[in-house]
Scaffold this active site. Structure first.
Site, PDB file in Angstrom:
ATOM      1  N   ARG A  49       0.904  -1.291  -0.442  1.00 40.60           N
ATOM      2  CA  ARG A  49      -0.012   0.152   0.320  1.00 40.60           C
ATOM      3  C   ARG A  49       0.784   1.358  -0.103  1.00 40.60           C
ATOM      4  NH1 ARG A  49      -3.765  -0.235   4.585  1.00 40.60           N
ATOM      5  NH2 ARG A  49      -2.445  -0.878   6.234  1.00 40.60           N
ATOM      6  N   ASP A  91      -4.200  -2.678  -2.239  1.00 41.76           N
ATOM      7  CA  ASP A  91      -4.549  -2.316  -0.324  1.00 41.76           C
ATOM      8  C   ASP A  91      -5.135  -4.043  -0.605  1.00 41.76           C
ATOM      9  OD1 ASP A  91      -6.138  -3.316   1.691  1.00 41.76           O
ATOM     10  OD2 ASP A  91      -7.091  -0.752   1.470  1.00 41.76           O
ATOM     11  N   HIS A 176      12.288 -21.706   7.704  1.00 41.87           N
ATOM     12  CA  HIS A 176      13.259 -21.283   7.065  1.00 41.87           C
ATOM     13  C   HIS A 176      14.688 -23.028   7.651  1.00 41.87           C
ATOM     14  CE1 HIS A 176      14.185 -19.485  11.015  1.00 41.87           C
ATOM     15  NE2 HIS A 176      15.041 -19.250  10.616  1.00 41.87           N
ATOM     16  N   LYS A 180      18.421 -25.031   5.503  1.00 40.59           N
ATOM     17  CA  LYS A 180      19.086 -24.448   5.973  1.00 40.59           C
ATOM     18  C   LYS A 180      20.335 -25.807   5.359  1.00 40.59           C
ATOM     19  CE  LYS A 180      18.476 -22.470   9.913  1.00 40.59           C
ATOM     20  NZ  LYS A 180      19.042 -21.099  10.542  1.00 40.59           N
ATOM     21  N   ASP A 233       6.160 -20.565  18.307  1.00 45.62           N
ATOM     22  CA  ASP A 233       7.270 -19.874  18.165  1.00 45.62           C
ATOM     23  C   ASP A 233       8.447 -20.772  16.965  1.00 45.62           C
ATOM     24  OD1 ASP A 233       7.901 -17.461  16.649  1.00 45.62           O
ATOM     25  OD2 ASP A 233       9.403 -17.206  18.073  1.00 45.62           O
ATOM     26  N   HIS A 238      10.410 -25.468  14.059  1.00 45.68           N
ATOM     27  CA  HIS A 238      11.581 -25.704  13.420  1.00 45.68           C
ATOM     28  C   HIS A 238      12.480 -26.809  14.378  1.00 45.68           C
ATOM     29  CE1 HIS A 238      11.747 -21.682  12.157  1.00 45.68           C
ATOM     30  NE2 HIS A 238      11.606 -21.453  12.891  1.00 45.68           N
ATOM     31  N   LYS A 343      24.848 -18.564  21.669  1.00 44.33           N
ATOM     32  CA  LYS A 343      23.479 -18.418  20.824  1.00 44.33           C
ATOM     33  C   LYS A 343      24.181 -19.553  20.180  1.00 44.33           C
ATOM     34  CE  LYS A 343      22.034 -17.057  15.918  1.00 44.33           C
ATOM     35  NZ  LYS A 343      21.163 -17.828  15.764  1.00 44.33           N
TER      36      LYS A 343
HETATM   37  C1  BG6 Z   1      12.057 -17.941  13.681  1.00 42.32           C
HETATM   38  C2  BG6 Z   1      11.240 -17.083  14.808  1.00 42.32           C
HETATM   39  O1  BG6 Z   1      11.106 -18.142  13.006  1.00 42.32           O
HETATM   40  O2  BG6 Z   1      13.036 -18.235  13.768  1.00 42.32           O
HETATM   41  C3  BG6 Z   1      12.239 -16.549  16.444  1.00 42.32           C
HETATM   42  O3  BG6 Z   1       9.640 -16.637  14.986  1.00 42.32           O
HETATM   43  C4  BG6 Z   1      14.152 -16.791  15.934  1.00 42.32           C
HETATM   44  O4  BG6 Z   1      12.064 -16.076  16.914  1.00 42.32           O
HETATM   45  C5  BG6 Z   1      14.042 -17.803  14.407  1.00 42.32           C
HETATM   46  O5  BG6 Z   1      14.758 -16.254  16.694  1.00 42.32           O
HETATM   47  C6  BG6 Z   1      15.345 -18.141  14.773  1.00 42.32           C
HETATM   48  O6  BG6 Z   1      15.728 -18.207  13.416  1.00 42.32           O
HETATM   49  P1  BG6 Z   1      17.495 -18.333  13.400  1.00 42.32           P
HETATM   50  O7  BG6 Z   1      17.774 -18.647  11.956  1.00 42.32           O
HETATM   51  O8  BG6 Z   1      18.463 -17.439  13.934  1.00 42.32           O
HETATM   52  O9  BG6 Z   1      18.004 -19.884  14.178  1.00 42.32           O
END
Ligand code: BG6
Length: 479
Positions: A49, A91, A176, A180, A233, A238, A343
């Site tokens: 939009r 829209d 996603h 990977k 989430d 995942h 991480k």
């Molecule tokens: C997303 C989640 O699907 O994956 C996020 O909504 C999360 O909360 C993210 O941080 C993590 O993805 P990656 O690829 O960084 O491990």
């Protein structure tokens, strides 16, 4: 060379001004350009939009690339890329406006791939709009992002909306993680190597840990995240996807249907967690303030926009059993959380003790043999096993040592591409094996719903854990 295999498409991005389009989709399409994976006649149509013309959208796209790609923009490729771009001011709530999109699309003979980079509440409207202009038929296809619902019931509503206008083989649901490199390699590891192919069941494996630990908090997404929490989430998609690939039986071949069939069998064999076992098998946590990378991080409840009474979890660990012959009695631990110490995403397979005792137990490490698959960062596979320490002792003394395969050493000149590069490319190749089908989504939600219902039945609140730590522990967590 690559270009011959990929046909021309109109890549239509609904939500072109949004975060996903800017952060991921445009950079990935540009990356595919640089690898010559876009056909010369492929077009990129941003939909949003805004009263933008093509020229302005091109300028914006240049700025997006400057901000989100890690290298300098290669002008040689930008010159090709920019001619693919056009913008459609639309829209999605106004069905009539889809005619504008039709006019743009009708200038080409390309197949259309529609990327719904918008909230699921808009999916129904987008589908209806595309149906009205009759641009929903095969071989056109759609790519949709998670979350596909927040429960089994809501996911069915979304899937029904998609299914009303698109057949299942036209729907590409993104997780996603499936794009990977290290996740794809799990199939190679398990099904191309005798060592692992033959040693992958409850006769040899003791237990498995799957961990996705993040140092980031909720990154300004309070409104979204607080409605769903870490379990919906991260685990529903995942972690359950990783689990199903680790635990599935060999598929007949690598086609989407064969892989999905095996993954679904795993998802449907997950032992139910409900009010009878919720206390032993799960733990929820929420981060309080603490130090991350030397900086003081606020608690979840002090994040901007927070509802101070929220009892949404930012951490969860679940002990899962898979009730089938291969995995009978084997615990799988699924753990994920935000603002944790490290991480890291990894899978650790612990092997059983051997049944004989030739060596004096006093003289060696007691830890089990293990296979650690580091999904990110520092992608690698590490095998830990006992070796004799070189010495002149009369008795053997044994120590755990490591055998290490490291992507950066073994594939020195190979890029590890972003998951979105691959997923966009595979959607153009019409390969659904890296996308999640309806049955998988619904089986996952059914299992997750029962956990969330049990938490709510007992009013189980998350346990506070300081940011920068490893999170709370499952009860009687012995391993
Ligand atoms: C997303 C989640 O699907 O994956 C996020 O909504 C999360 O909360 C993210 O941080 C993590 O993805 P990656 O690829 O960084 O491990």
């Amino acid at each position: 060379m690559n270009i011959k295999t990929i046909q021309p498409y109109n890549l239509v991005i609904f939500g072109a001004k949004g975060d996903l389009a800017c952060r991921k989709l445009i950079p990935s399409l540009y990356q595919l350009e640089k690898c010559n994976y876009l056909h010369k006649d492929t077009k990129i149509i941003g939909v949003g939009r805004a009263n933008w013309n093509d020229n302005y959208y091109t300028q914006i796209t240049f700025q997006i690339l400057k901000k989100f790609i890690k290298t300098d923009i290669d002008i040689q490729y930008w010159k090709i890329f920019k001619y693919r771009l056009s913008f459609c001011n639309l829209d999605v709530l106004e069905i009539k406006e889809f005619n504008q999109l039709k006019n743009i699309i009708n200038q080409t003979k390309n197949t259309n791939i529609y990327y719904f980079a918008m909230p699921p509440s808009t999916f129904g409207n987008i589908c209806t709009g595309l149906g009205k202009i009759k641009l929903n038929t095969e071989p056109n296809r759609i790519i949709v992002e998670k979350p596909i619902g927040i429960s089994l019931q809501s996911s069915k509503i979304i899937n029904n909306q998609l299914g009303k206008y698109f057949k299942e083989n036209q729907i590409f649901r993104i997780d996603h993680y499936l794009g990977k490199e290290t996740i794809l390699n799990l199939l190679a590891l398990r099904f191309a190597n005798t060592l692992f192919y033959n040693n992958w069941d409850n006769s040899i494996i003791d237990h498995v840990k799957i961990t996705v630990s993040e140092t980031v908090g909720i990154e300004g997404r309070w409104g979204y995240f607080d409605q769903i929490g870490q379990t919906r989430d991260m685990v529903q998609n995942h972690l359950l996807q990783i689990l199903s690939i680790i635990a599935m039986s060999p598929p007949k071949n690598l086609h989407a249907n064969s892989i999905r069939r095996e993954k679904i069998k795993v998802l449907k064999s997950l032992r139910k967690i409900d009010i009878s076992n919720i206390h032993q098998n799960t733990i929820r946590g929420q981060y309080s303030s603490g130090i991350i990378n030397g900086q003081l991080a606020p608690s979840y409840l002090d994040e901007s926009g927070a509802n101070k009474n929220s009892s949404t979890e930012t951490f969860v660990e679940i002990l899962v059993y898979i009730d089938n012959k291969r995995w009978k009695g084997i615990p799988f631990y699924l753990k994920t959380g935000k603002r944790l110490l490290h991480k890291k995403s990894e899978i650790i397979i612990y092997f059983k003790k051997i049944p004989i005792q030739l060596f004096n137990q006093k003289n060696h490490d007691k830890t089990l043999n293990k296979l650690k698959i580091k999904l990110q960062p520092n992608e690698s596979i590490e095998m830990t096993f006992l070796n004799k320490i070189p010495n002149l002792n009369s008795e053997y003394t044994l120590k755990n040592t490591k055998l290490n395969f490291n992507y950066s050493d073994s594939f020195k000149n190979k890029n590890i591409y972003d998951a979105y590069d691959r997923l966009l490319l595979e959607s153009m190749r019409n390969n659904q094996s890296l996308f999640v089908c309806r049955e998988e989504i619904e089986a996952s939600w059914k299992w997750i719903d029962s956990i969330i219902d049990a938490w709510s039945y007992y009013g189980i609140k998350p346990i506070l854990y300081p940011s920068g730590t490893t999170g709370p522990k499952l009860p009687k967590h012995t391993s």
